[in-house]
Design a protein around this motif. Structure first.
Motif, PDB file in Angstrom:
ATOM      1  N   GLU A 133       0.751  -1.212  -0.135  1.00 45.70           N
ATOM      2  CA  GLU A 133      -0.166  -0.102   0.219  1.00 45.70           C
ATOM      3  C   GLU A 133       0.797   1.124   0.003  1.00 45.70           C
ATOM      4  OE1 GLU A 133      -2.984  -0.025   2.935  1.00 45.70           O
ATOM      5  OE2 GLU A 133      -3.131  -2.043   2.808  1.00 45.70           O
ATOM      6  N   LEU A 134       0.664   2.113  -1.153  1.00 45.15           N
ATOM      7  CA  LEU A 134       1.355   3.213  -1.048  1.00 45.15           C
ATOM      8  C   LEU A 134       0.590   4.375  -0.507  1.00 45.15           C
ATOM      9  CD1 LEU A 134       3.014   2.923  -4.668  1.00 45.15           C
ATOM     10  CD2 LEU A 134       3.877   2.167  -2.624  1.00 45.15           C
ATOM     11  N   ARG A 135      -0.638   4.340  -0.601  1.00 44.82           N
ATOM     12  CA  ARG A 135      -1.566   5.220   0.196  1.00 44.82           C
ATOM     13  C   ARG A 135      -2.903   4.563   0.384  1.00 44.82           C
ATOM     14  NH1 ARG A 135      -1.476  10.676   0.433  1.00 44.82           N
ATOM     15  NH2 ARG A 135      -3.564  11.702   0.555  1.00 44.82           N
ATOM     16  N   ASN A 136      -3.473   4.841   1.641  1.00 46.73           N
ATOM     17  CA  ASN A 136      -4.591   4.306   2.248  1.00 46.73           C
ATOM     18  C   ASN A 136      -5.543   5.469   2.852  1.00 46.73           C
ATOM     19  OD1 ASN A 136      -6.992   2.845   3.395  1.00 46.73           O
ATOM     20  ND2 ASN A 136      -5.608   1.137   3.310  1.00 46.73           N
ATOM     21  N   GLU A 137      -6.474   5.958   2.332  1.00 42.66           N
ATOM     22  CA  GLU A 137      -7.237   7.112   2.694  1.00 42.66           C
ATOM     23  C   GLU A 137      -8.696   7.142   2.580  1.00 42.66           C
ATOM     24  OE1 GLU A 137      -5.637   9.482   4.778  1.00 42.66           O
ATOM     25  OE2 GLU A 137      -3.534   9.163   4.007  1.00 42.66           O
ATOM     26  N   ALA A 138      -9.219   7.681   3.536  1.00 38.29           N
ATOM     27  CA  ALA A 138     -10.924   7.926   3.279  1.00 38.29           C
ATOM     28  C   ALA A 138     -11.131   9.301   3.062  1.00 38.29           C
ATOM     29  CB  ALA A 138     -11.334   7.408   4.566  1.00 38.29           C
ATOM     30  N   ILE A 139     -12.164   9.448   2.338  1.00 42.65           N
ATOM     31  CA  ILE A 139     -12.855  10.854   2.068  1.00 42.65           C
ATOM     32  C   ILE A 139     -14.170  11.046   2.671  1.00 42.65           C
ATOM     33  CG2 ILE A 139     -13.355  12.616   0.146  1.00 42.65           C
ATOM     34  CD1 ILE A 139     -11.246  11.011  -1.550  1.00 42.65           C
ATOM     35  N   GLN A 140     -14.524  11.937   3.496  1.00 41.75           N
ATOM     36  CA  GLN A 140     -15.787  12.253   3.936  1.00 41.75           C
ATOM     37  C   GLN A 140     -16.809  12.438   2.930  1.00 41.75           C
ATOM     38  OE1 GLN A 140     -16.527  11.859   7.631  1.00 41.75           O
ATOM     39  NE2 GLN A 140     -14.489  10.789   7.271  1.00 41.75           N
ATOM     40  N   PRO A 141     -18.087  12.054   3.533  1.00 41.12           N
ATOM     41  CA  PRO A 141     -19.238  12.625   2.400  1.00 41.12           C
ATOM     42  C   PRO A 141     -19.209  13.870   1.733  1.00 41.12           C
ATOM     43  CG  PRO A 141     -20.069  11.083   4.273  1.00 41.12           C
ATOM     44  CD  PRO A 141     -18.785  11.659   4.523  1.00 41.12           C
ATOM     45  N   GLY A 142     -19.132  13.945   0.502  1.00 44.43           N
ATOM     46  CA  GLY A 142     -19.170  15.323  -0.195  1.00 44.43           C
ATOM     47  C   GLY A 142     -17.790  16.027  -0.305  1.00 44.43           C
ATOM     48  N   GLY A 143     -16.873  15.186   0.301  1.00 46.70           N
ATOM     49  CA  GLY A 143     -15.312  15.711   0.028  1.00 46.70           C
ATOM     50  C   GLY A 143     -14.624  15.117  -1.132  1.00 46.70           C
ATOM     51  N   SER A 144     -13.506  15.858  -1.595  1.00 46.95           N
ATOM     52  CA  SER A 144     -12.793  15.280  -2.645  1.00 46.95           C
ATOM     53  C   SER A 144     -11.275  15.479  -1.978  1.00 46.95           C
ATOM     54  CB  SER A 144     -13.219  16.002  -3.823  1.00 46.95           C
ATOM     55  OG  SER A 144     -12.666  17.637  -3.521  1.00 46.95           O
ATOM     56  N   GLU A 145     -10.398  14.892  -2.973  1.00 44.09           N
ATOM     57  CA  GLU A 145      -9.031  14.640  -2.641  1.00 44.09           C
ATOM     58  C   GLU A 145      -8.352  14.503  -3.980  1.00 44.09           C
ATOM     59  OE1 GLU A 145      -7.737  13.008   1.091  1.00 44.09           O
ATOM     60  OE2 GLU A 145      -6.298  11.794  -0.128  1.00 44.09           O
ATOM     61  N   THR A 146      -7.093  15.314  -3.960  1.00 42.02           N
ATOM     62  CA  THR A 146      -6.433  14.986  -5.019  1.00 42.02           C
ATOM     63  C   THR A 146      -5.088  14.364  -4.601  1.00 42.02           C
ATOM     64  OG1 THR A 146      -7.162  16.483  -6.697  1.00 42.02           O
ATOM     65  CG2 THR A 146      -4.812  15.955  -6.938  1.00 42.02           C
ATOM     66  N   PHE A 147      -4.430  13.360  -4.714  1.00 45.87           N
ATOM     67  CA  PHE A 147      -3.320  12.706  -4.127  1.00 45.87           C
ATOM     68  C   PHE A 147      -2.285  12.667  -5.412  1.00 45.87           C
ATOM     69  CE2 PHE A 147      -5.129   8.914  -5.777  1.00 45.87           C
ATOM     70  CZ  PHE A 147      -4.086   8.040  -6.277  1.00 45.87           C
ATOM     71  N   ALA A 148      -1.032  12.673  -4.914  1.00 42.85           N
ATOM     72  CA  ALA A 148       0.163  12.503  -5.810  1.00 42.85           C
ATOM     73  C   ALA A 148       1.135  11.761  -4.981  1.00 42.85           C
ATOM     74  CB  ALA A 148       0.579  13.883  -6.091  1.00 42.85           C
ATOM     75  N   VAL A 149       1.493  10.477  -5.668  1.00 42.95           N
ATOM     76  CA  VAL A 149       2.540   9.529  -4.925  1.00 42.95           C
ATOM     77  C   VAL A 149       3.724   9.277  -5.892  1.00 42.95           C
ATOM     78  CG1 VAL A 149       2.803   7.268  -4.072  1.00 42.95           C
ATOM     79  CG2 VAL A 149       0.875   8.584  -3.431  1.00 42.95           C
ATOM     80  N   ARG A 150       4.695   9.416  -5.513  1.00 42.19           N
ATOM     81  CA  ARG A 150       5.752   9.135  -6.612  1.00 42.19           C
ATOM     82  C   ARG A 150       6.074   7.735  -6.634  1.00 42.19           C
ATOM     83  NH1 ARG A 150       9.012  12.833  -8.248  1.00 42.19           N
ATOM     84  NH2 ARG A 150       8.733  14.134  -6.284  1.00 42.19           N
ATOM     85  N   ALA A 151       6.157   7.080  -7.975  1.00 43.54           N
ATOM     86  CA  ALA A 151       6.168   5.917  -8.280  1.00 43.54           C
ATOM     87  C   ALA A 151       7.573   5.433  -8.061  1.00 43.54           C
ATOM     88  CB  ALA A 151       6.020   5.793  -9.587  1.00 43.54           C
ATOM     89  N   PRO A 152       7.483   4.240  -6.955  1.00 45.61           N
ATOM     90  CA  PRO A 152       9.010   3.936  -6.584  1.00 45.61           C
ATOM     91  C   PRO A 152       9.699   3.066  -7.790  1.00 45.61           C
ATOM     92  CG  PRO A 152       7.144   2.682  -5.664  1.00 45.61           C
ATOM     93  CD  PRO A 152       6.572   3.585  -6.063  1.00 45.61           C
ATOM     94  N   ALA A 153       8.785   2.616  -8.661  1.00 41.96           N
ATOM     95  CA  ALA A 153       9.496   1.768  -9.913  1.00 41.96           C
ATOM     96  C   ALA A 153       8.616   1.949 -11.026  1.00 41.96           C
ATOM     97  CB  ALA A 153       9.421   0.320  -9.440  1.00 41.96           C
ATOM     98  N   THR A 154       9.198   1.489 -12.279  1.00 40.99           N
ATOM     99  CA  THR A 154       8.379   1.779 -13.501  1.00 40.99           C
ATOM    100  C   THR A 154       7.376   0.417 -13.572  1.00 40.99           C
ATOM    101  OG1 THR A 154      10.062   2.953 -14.721  1.00 40.99           O
ATOM    102  CG2 THR A 154       8.557   1.731 -16.098  1.00 40.99           C
ATOM    103  N   GLY A 155       6.227   0.884 -13.720  1.00 38.55           N
ATOM    104  CA  GLY A 155       5.021  -0.341 -13.941  1.00 38.55           C
ATOM    105  C   GLY A 155       3.729   0.205 -13.899  1.00 38.55           C
ATOM    106  N   LEU A 156       3.013  -0.914 -13.353  1.00 33.21           N
ATOM    107  CA  LEU A 156       1.598  -0.880 -13.190  1.00 33.21           C
ATOM    108  C   LEU A 156       1.292  -0.813 -11.628  1.00 33.21           C
ATOM    109  CD1 LEU A 156      -0.324  -0.762 -15.379  1.00 33.21           C
ATOM    110  CD2 LEU A 156      -0.983  -3.129 -14.880  1.00 33.21           C
ATOM    111  N   TYR A 157       0.174   0.087 -11.448  1.00 31.76           N
ATOM    112  CA  TYR A 157      -0.367   0.441 -10.081  1.00 31.76           C
ATOM    113  C   TYR A 157      -1.573   0.000 -10.284  1.00 31.76           C
ATOM    114  CZ  TYR A 157       4.440   2.111  -9.183  1.00 31.76           C
ATOM    115  OH  TYR A 157       5.708   1.962  -9.012  1.00 31.76           O
TER     116      TYR A 157
END
Length: 613
Positions: free
Chosen positions: A464-488
């Motif tokens: 897991e690179l990120r695990n979060e919850a967004i409250q009802p009606g909310g929004s979130e933009t996340f950005a995580v740096r990829a540790p390796a080339t490939g599929l996520y």
């Protein structure tokens, strides 16, 4: 016998005919298929409910395999269930689906051939839907209700209730039978006008709304007749309905089922999605009782939309300030292995803890009944519920076995960026090592579904690179740096089975939705691209869509179905929208697509943003 008498005394029963109705209905719903072991079923369900001081149970009873229910042949099962419920101090209610349960007209069923199909404003015939102002439709689809009403004269059955969710099409029909009846009472309209010309005739005389109101009034007469004929069998039998939110169809039942001798049980989903007890529940109760003072207002919990923490408080508030409460579904409180995720309790919750919370609330409500303090309930302090975070099932995340590479120039230009979806979804994203994996998620349902939006970002190894919850009606933009080339994998859920809908906007150039088990789009229009020989398009009752393959003419579909749509091969553009013309009373959401027989089960937003081997 002494034990039974004690139970009956403790429940605060207000005697009403052969089957005494409690002063407050404190219970839960479950399903039962005829042909099972009724005694064992009752023992497993009714005893723990009685121990938790519930005083009501409602069973959705259905035929098993057979096309129609034979109530007379199944009398012994009904008797076992009803008597055992009574012996456990549980007022016994029966819920019924229409037959067939999907509420659809079956043109190949002999008994349906004389029943009028729905005809839309354009004169198009929809063979799989009924014109619901024909009394014969309801008498045929709920024949079993009349047989059970007869049983209620002999057995302790307190209520028979209509589940109208699948049959409550709010479409106005312009079928031949309806049109002739309208013309007969409205001079100037020709009963011989063909279906294709009826809307024109109404429009020319500024009578479109007049026809609509006539149609709704005719439906009132249908429900009035249902009530009269069922109460002619047993005037003390309560009737009821759910859902209470299907427009003028539900409203007719709410206004017309209840009598002073047999109040109607109106089951409402105002607490179903985890909202808890709020002022909105009381406002809803007031509106229901204004339509008919002989209504009992029963808000429902969906059990796994709640943690145990505030459950006793909210059950107590509902049970004292409304006419009781109910729960969907009691199977969630069964302790058994391999329970489907749909019925699992949140956070590995234990059924014993839930039963204890209900028991605490029910005991306090009984004390208020005995003390005459229901009007001023203070035995359990009110606690507002906290938003629940739905679980993510990582076992359903299946990375492609072979390595996938970007295809196309990665441009977002001219492509759909935001898709509104539902249930758990998996979106595969491609990123180069050191670059950002970025997406925006928004909880679109807001307070209509007060359950959080849960998301996680996984690498191919399940880390897991990120695990979060967004409250009802909310929004979130996340950005995580990829540790390796490939599929996520971006895994997201607003809860299962029609809970919160949410949107996904992937910023990365390349990615696709995993549709190997079907991908659940909430809203239309949308366009995706796929490599498949066909696509499975699953629909439900009262849904209507149009679809286009590449740039071909749109095709309209409506009602419950499993459409296998052949594709021309290669990369195909598939667009889904609302039908044209719109089909009144139907809705265009919850489209589930599953590509079949191709090189990939991924759905792409653009041919320039694809992944391939």
């Amino acid at each position: 016998m002494k034990h039974v008498l004690c139970l009956l005394l403790l429940t605060g029963f207000a005697v009403m005919g052969a089957a005494g109705r409690p002063a407050r209905l404190l219970g839960g719903y479950n399903g039962y298929f005829l042909g099972g072991d009724a005694g064992q079923y009752a023992e497993q369900l009714f005893k723990p409910m009685a121990d938790a001081k519930f005083n009501m149970v409602e069973l959705k009873i259905q035929q098993n395999q057979a096309r129609r229910m034979n109530v007379a042949a199944s009398r012994n099962e009904f008797a076992v269930l009803a008597e055992k419920a009574k012996n456990c101090g549980l007022w016994f209610q029966i819920y019924l689906y229409p037959e067939p349960y999907d509420g659809q007209r079956k043109p190949d069923w002999p008994e349906h051939q004389a029943l009028p199909p729905l005809v839309d404003a354009g004169g198009n015939i929809h063979d799989n839907a009924f014109s619901i102002i024909d009394y014969g439709v309801w008498r045929e689809c709920f024949t079993h209700a009349f047989a059970i009403a007869e049983l209620s004269k002999e057995l302790p059955i307190g209520a028979v209730k209509f589940d109208i969710e699948t049959i409550s099409n709010t479409g106005i029909s312009y079928d031949d039978a309806a049109w002739k009846r309208f013309a007969a009472t409205h001079p100037g309209f020709d009963p011989a006008t063909p279906a294709s010309g009826r809307m024109k005739a109404l429009t020319e005389r500024n009578a479109v709304e007049l026809y609509r109101m006539w149609f709704i009034d005719e439906f009132d007469q249908v429900v009035r007749r249902l009530e009269k004929e069922l109460h002619a069998i047993n005037p003390k039998l309560s009737l009821g309905v759910m859902p209470a939110t299907h427009g003028w169809v539900s409203e007719a039942f709410i206004r017309l089922l209840g009598t002073p001798e047999a109040p109607a049980v109106i089951d409402d989903w105002s607490m179903y999605n985890g909202e808890g007890f709020q002022d909105a529940v009381l406002a809803r109760q007031k509106a229901i009782k204004k339509l008919n003072p002989n209504n009992l207002y029963i808000p429902w919990f969906r059990i796994n939309s709640y943690t145990v923490d505030q459950l006793a408080s909210n059950a107590y508030s509902a049970g004292t300030r409304c006419d009781g409460y109910s729960n969907w579904t009691m199977v969630m409180l069964e302790d058994r292995p391999n329970k489907p995720p749909l019925y699992c309790l949140p956070g590995n919750g234990k059924s014993a803890d839930y039963y204890a919370a209900y028991g605490k609330a029910n005991a306090a409500i009984r004390e208020d009944i005995a003390a005459g303090t229901l009007a001023d309930p203070k035995r359990i302090a009110y606690e507002p519920v906290k938003s629940l975070v739905p679980p993510l099932d990582f076992n359903k995340v299946k990375f492609p076995k072979n390595t996938l590479h970007p295809k196309g120039n990665g441009s977002h230009k001219g492509t759909q960026r935001v898709f509104t979806v539902r249930n758990q979804t998996v979106t595969f994203l491609y990123a180069e090592a050191g670059t950002m994996i970025e997406a925006t998620l928004r909880h679109m349902a807001g307070p209509a579904r007060p359950i959080s939006l849960h998301y996680a970002l996984l690498d191919r190894n399940g880390h897991e690179l990120r695990n979060e919850a967004i409250q009802p009606g909310g929004s979130e933009t996340f950005a995580v740096r990829a540790p390796a080339t490939g599929l996520y994998a971006l895994v997201a859920s607003g809860g299962l089975d029609g809970q919160a809908w949410y949107s996904i906007d992937v910023k990365n150039p390349y990615g696709g939705f995993d549709a190997s088990a079907g991908f659940y789009f909430f809203s239309v229009p949308f366009t995706v691209w796929m490599n498949a020989k066909s696509v499975h398009f699953g629909t439900q009752p009262r849904q209507a869509f149009s679809y286009r393959v590449n740039d071909s003419a749109p095709v309209n579909i409506s009602g419950q179905g499993a459409y296998e749509i052949p594709l021309p091969g290669g990369l195909v553009k598939f667009s889904v929208g609302k039908p044209n013309p719109l089909l009144n009373g139907f809705y265009s959401q919850d489209a589930i697509l599953t590509p079949k027989g191709g090189s990939s089960t991924l759905l792409f937003a653009s041919p320039e943003r694809m992944l391939e081997e």
